[in-house]
Design an enzyme around this catalytic site. Structure first.
Site, PDB file in Angstrom:
ATOM      1  N   VAL A 101       4.570   1.020   1.289  1.00 18.80           N
ATOM      2  CA  VAL A 101       4.870  -0.234   1.969  1.00 18.80           C
ATOM      3  C   VAL A 101       4.972  -1.340   0.928  1.00 18.80           C
ATOM      4  CG1 VAL A 101       4.184  -1.840   3.778  1.00 18.80           C
ATOM      5  CG2 VAL A 101       3.616   0.592   3.989  1.00 18.80           C
ATOM      6  N   LYS A 145       8.828  -0.322   4.558  1.00 19.47           N
ATOM      7  CA  LYS A 145       8.122   0.957   4.462  1.00 19.47           C
ATOM      8  C   LYS A 145       9.103   2.045   4.068  1.00 19.47           C
ATOM      9  CE  LYS A 145       5.109   4.119   7.000  1.00 19.47           C
ATOM     10  NZ  LYS A 145       4.383   4.371   8.263  1.00 19.47           N
ATOM     11  N   ASP A 154      -3.465   8.588  16.506  1.00 17.87           N
ATOM     12  CA  ASP A 154      -4.045   8.255  15.199  1.00 17.87           C
ATOM     13  C   ASP A 154      -4.532   6.808  15.184  1.00 17.87           C
ATOM     14  OD1 ASP A 154      -4.919   8.766  12.658  1.00 17.87           O
ATOM     15  OD2 ASP A 154      -2.989   8.425  11.694  1.00 17.87           O
ATOM     16  N   ASN A 166       0.843  -1.187   0.000  1.00 13.88           N
ATOM     17  CA  ASN A 166       0.000   0.000   0.000  1.00 13.88           C
ATOM     18  C   ASN A 166       0.880   1.239   0.000  1.00 13.88           C
ATOM     19  OD1 ASN A 166      -2.329   1.434  -0.114  1.00 13.88           O
ATOM     20  ND2 ASN A 166      -2.924   1.108   2.028  1.00 13.88           N
ATOM     21  N   GLY A 214       0.631   5.004   1.674  1.00 14.29           N
ATOM     22  CA  GLY A 214      -0.129   5.831   2.593  1.00 14.29           C
ATOM     23  C   GLY A 214       0.358   7.261   2.584  1.00 14.29           C
ATOM     24  N   THR A 215      -0.126   8.008   3.569  1.00  8.25           N
ATOM     25  CA  THR A 215       0.211   9.424   3.650  1.00  8.25           C
ATOM     26  C   THR A 215       1.696   9.632   3.903  1.00  8.25           C
ATOM     27  OG1 THR A 215      -1.982   9.809   4.564  1.00  8.25           O
ATOM     28  CG2 THR A 215      -0.374  11.572   4.815  1.00  8.25           C
TER      29      THR A 215
END
Length: 693
Positions: free
Chosen positions: A363, A378, A473, A356, A358-359
């Protein structure tokens, strides 16, 4: 003076006569009576086995050592002076020494080194250094004094006076003329080798035992200076010094009379004792200095292993002073370490697929070529490299590398790419995230399965809070699952450490659907309660298979919360009216309708929750942060002890891992994230985002 076996002692007597001529002798019977006479009696009993009973023979009569008496006068029949020190023993007749073994005389010195007999060579080094003065009787035979420690120190006191008071008119070597075959006189060995030790220990001797102290690591010159304090005086620190080196050291000191009772004042000895090119140190003195400097170099080379190549240490001539005065001088951090230099290369991993993006990073699923282990890689985003390393990634690395808990994802190491902009975190691989699994499921989790997941989540959050860390978060997409039923918290990009008292932090944290009402109302003083609100939202989502409050903006999010839980006021939430966002007028809702969403018994197929479960959910979603339940109290809640009991991890449902293509085309209903939207506007990228946001 004629050479002979009596030369050493006669040289000493000549020096004594010169002392009386100049009137510099300050010895008195009170001084020797004052210095612990019981100590010398104990020494005599150990040496003669208690035969004399604390008494000695001198000139045919007996007397006790501690009785003050002047030295015996010289007999007319003898051709030399027979003044005796209180620590010496005089032989009265030949029968008096018939039962004793005669001692061997020490041979003259060569180049500052005294030759000893074979019998003396068997002694320990400390005993060789402290040899007793030799006493001659009428017949020319020799006997050893019964108390060598006191005898040596008293002879040292006399010779120190001779050297210092006569040096202006009579050179030392001329006053102590050579005898025999050109070797140094024996008295030089006694005086110069011991005078400095006597000066240092004379004042402390009255409080110490009179016997040589056993050497240990605490008196070593390599003892750790970090354990010493600045005002500690170490009088027992001794080392072997050659005679010439002793004279050189003595010339740099301002010394008072040993019997004046004044404290000795020392000038700087460092330059004279460590200077090898002064022209004074010769023979064995140079060899001693070379060994001493060599020891310093070896020790500092060992310390140099902790420093990078090219690092310059302190000068060897200041090493000893640094150890005794400022311990930091040998331990000061003078290096700048790049922690990425010791990291492995990303080329040691085989890329399998992208998990994925992400912000805060991309990854990948990779295989470690060295071990064959499947791990997650990551990549840290470095678009803003002008501003340095991203603070969010730095915090995440710092926290995850220091934490080890079954409910927190493990970061194994940090690896680098071909340039400084490519930095990766190697984490354990987890097949799923909780949000993706819930959207794949056809039915929501049962209460027993929710209990299993919530227990793991609460244990991880409790570990964070016990270590003074706020996650800030927590959401279902930041909770990872594997096929063994294990849940782990990930994505610590917004986490930070907090302290007491609390400091104001930014309120722009936590994804909107999981954000606590105090953050939505603009509060900047918050604590662990914001994470507990997020856990309440996650618990409700696990039970209902959908978000509990899915607002589109902050105002809409507050409106949905107030419509479900009721509008707060000062009675429900003290301090509510003082919050910045409390000026906004919301519709008045007086009833808590949360129970309408979670029925105890459902006939329509809706989510069910027992009374104990609803109590826990309601306490997690309490308005007042001070009254909101903590992670520790939640773990002890009765809901986890009632039927149905939490399901075992081994019996949790499993799901096939999504491949890269499925992840690319699968659309997730996602909570609006203000941080992500701001990031996308800055980067000009409006593409889709994945699960690890």
């Amino acid at each position: 003076m004629a050479a002979g076996s009596h030369g050493g002692y006669r040289g000493y007597e000549v020096a004594r006569e010169r002392e009386h001529d100049v009137g510099v002798s300050r010895r008195s019977k009170e001084h020797y009576h004052h210095r612990h006479p019981s100590r010398h009696r104990d020494s005599e009993r150990r040496r003669d086995g208690g035969r004399s009973g604390g008494r000695e023979l001198s000139n045919g009569y007996s007397h006790r050592r501690d009785s003050p008496r002047p030295p015996p006068r010289r007999r007319p029949s003898e051709g030399r002076t027979e003044d005796r020190e209180p620590g010496e023993v005089s032989g009265g007749s030949g029968s008096e020494r018939s039962g004793e073994r005669p001692m061997k005389t020490r041979e003259p010195r060569e180049n500052g080194v005294t030759r000893v007999s074979k019998e003396e060579a068997k002694m320990s080094p400390s005993k060789k250094r402290k040899q007793s003065p030799v006493i001659w009787d009428r017949n020319g035979s020799q006997r050893q004094a019964r108390d060598p420690v006191r005898g040596i120190r008293e002879v040292d006191a006399v010779v120190a006076e001779i050297i210092m008071h006569q040096s202006h008119s009579l050179p030392v070597m001329s006053s102590l003329s050579s005898i025999g075959d050109g070797h140094s006189p024996m008295i030089l060995d006694v005086s110069v080798d011991k005078v400095q030790e006597y000066e240092k220990n004379r004042i402390v001797d009255e409080e110490e035992e009179g016997y040589p102290t056993m050497r240990n690591i605490l008196t070593s010159r390599w003892a750790d200076a970090g354990d010493e304090e600045e005002n500690v005086f170490v009088p027992k620190k001794k080392k072997s010094v050659s005679p010439v080196d002793s004279i050189e050291r003595g010339s740099t000191k301002k010394v008072t009379s040993p019997e004046s009772g004044e404290v000795l004042v020392y000038n700087s000895v460092r330059s004279s004792s460590r200077s090898s090119d002064s022209g004074v140190l010769q023979g064995s003195a140079n060899r001693d200095l070379e060994v001493e400097k060599g020891d310093n170099i070896d020790v500092e080379k060992a310390a140099d292993d902790d420093y990078p190549a090219g690092h310059l240490l302190d000068s060897d001539f200041e090493g000893e002073d640094c150890r005794s005065e400022t311990p930091e001088c040998t331990r000061s951090p003078r290096r700048c370490i790049n922690m990425l230099q010791g990291c492995r290369s990303v080329d040691e991993f085989e890329r399998l697929n992208t998990i994925n993006e992400g912000t805060y990073g991309v990854v990948f699923r990779v295989r470690d070529k060295r071990t064959g282990e499947i791990v997650a890689l990551k990549k840290v985003k470095m678009e803003k490299e002008r501003e340095g390393f991203p603070l969010t990634s730095l915090r995440e690395m710092n926290i995850l590398l220091s934490f080890h808990h079954p409910s927190i994802v493990e970061v194994k190491e940090v690896v680098v790419g071909s340039n400084d902009r490519d930095i990766f975190m190697v984490m354990e691989y987890m097949e799923h995230d909780l949000k993706g699994v819930m959207e794949t499921m056809k039915q929501p989790y049962s209460q027993s399965e929710v209990k299993c997941l919530m227990l793991q989540l609460l244990e991880g959050v409790k570990y964070l809070h016990d270590n003074w860390v706020l996650h800030r978060d927590l959401k279902t997409s930041n909770l990872l699952l594997n096929n063994r039923g294990e849940l782990k918290i990930c994505d610590f990009g917004l986490s930070r450490q907090y302290g007491s008292p609390l400091k104001p932090y930014t309120q722009l944290v936590v994804t909107l659907w999981y954000r606590a009402p105090e953050l939505l109302l603009g509060a900047k003083d918050y604590s662990t309660a914001i994470d507990m609100w997020s856990l309440g939202c996650i618990m409700g989502e696990l039970l209902s298979k959908g978000p509990l409050f899915n607002g589109k903006s902050e105002i809409d999010q507050l409106d949905k919360i107030f419509r479900t839980l009721g509008t707060p006021d000062e009675n429900i939430w003290p301090g509510y009216s003082k919050l910045p966002g409390a000026t906004v007028k919301f519709g008045k809702q007086t009833h808590n309708r949360l129970r309408d969403k979670f029925r105890a018994v459902s006939f329509t197929g809706g989510p069910m929750l027992s009374e104990a479960g609803f109590d826990l959910l309601n306490r997690l979603l309490t308005y007042d942060p001070e009254k909101r339940i903590s992670a520790e109290d939640a773990l002890n809640h009765e809901w986890f002890r009632e039927l149905p009991l939490p399901r075992s991890k081994d019996f949790m449902p499993t799901f096939p891992a999504l491949n890269e293509q499925d992840r690319r085309f699968k659309k997730h209903m996602k909570s609006p994230d203000p941080l992500e939207e701001q990031w996308m506007k800055e980067q000009g990228n409006n593409g889709d985002r994945g699960l690890f946001g």
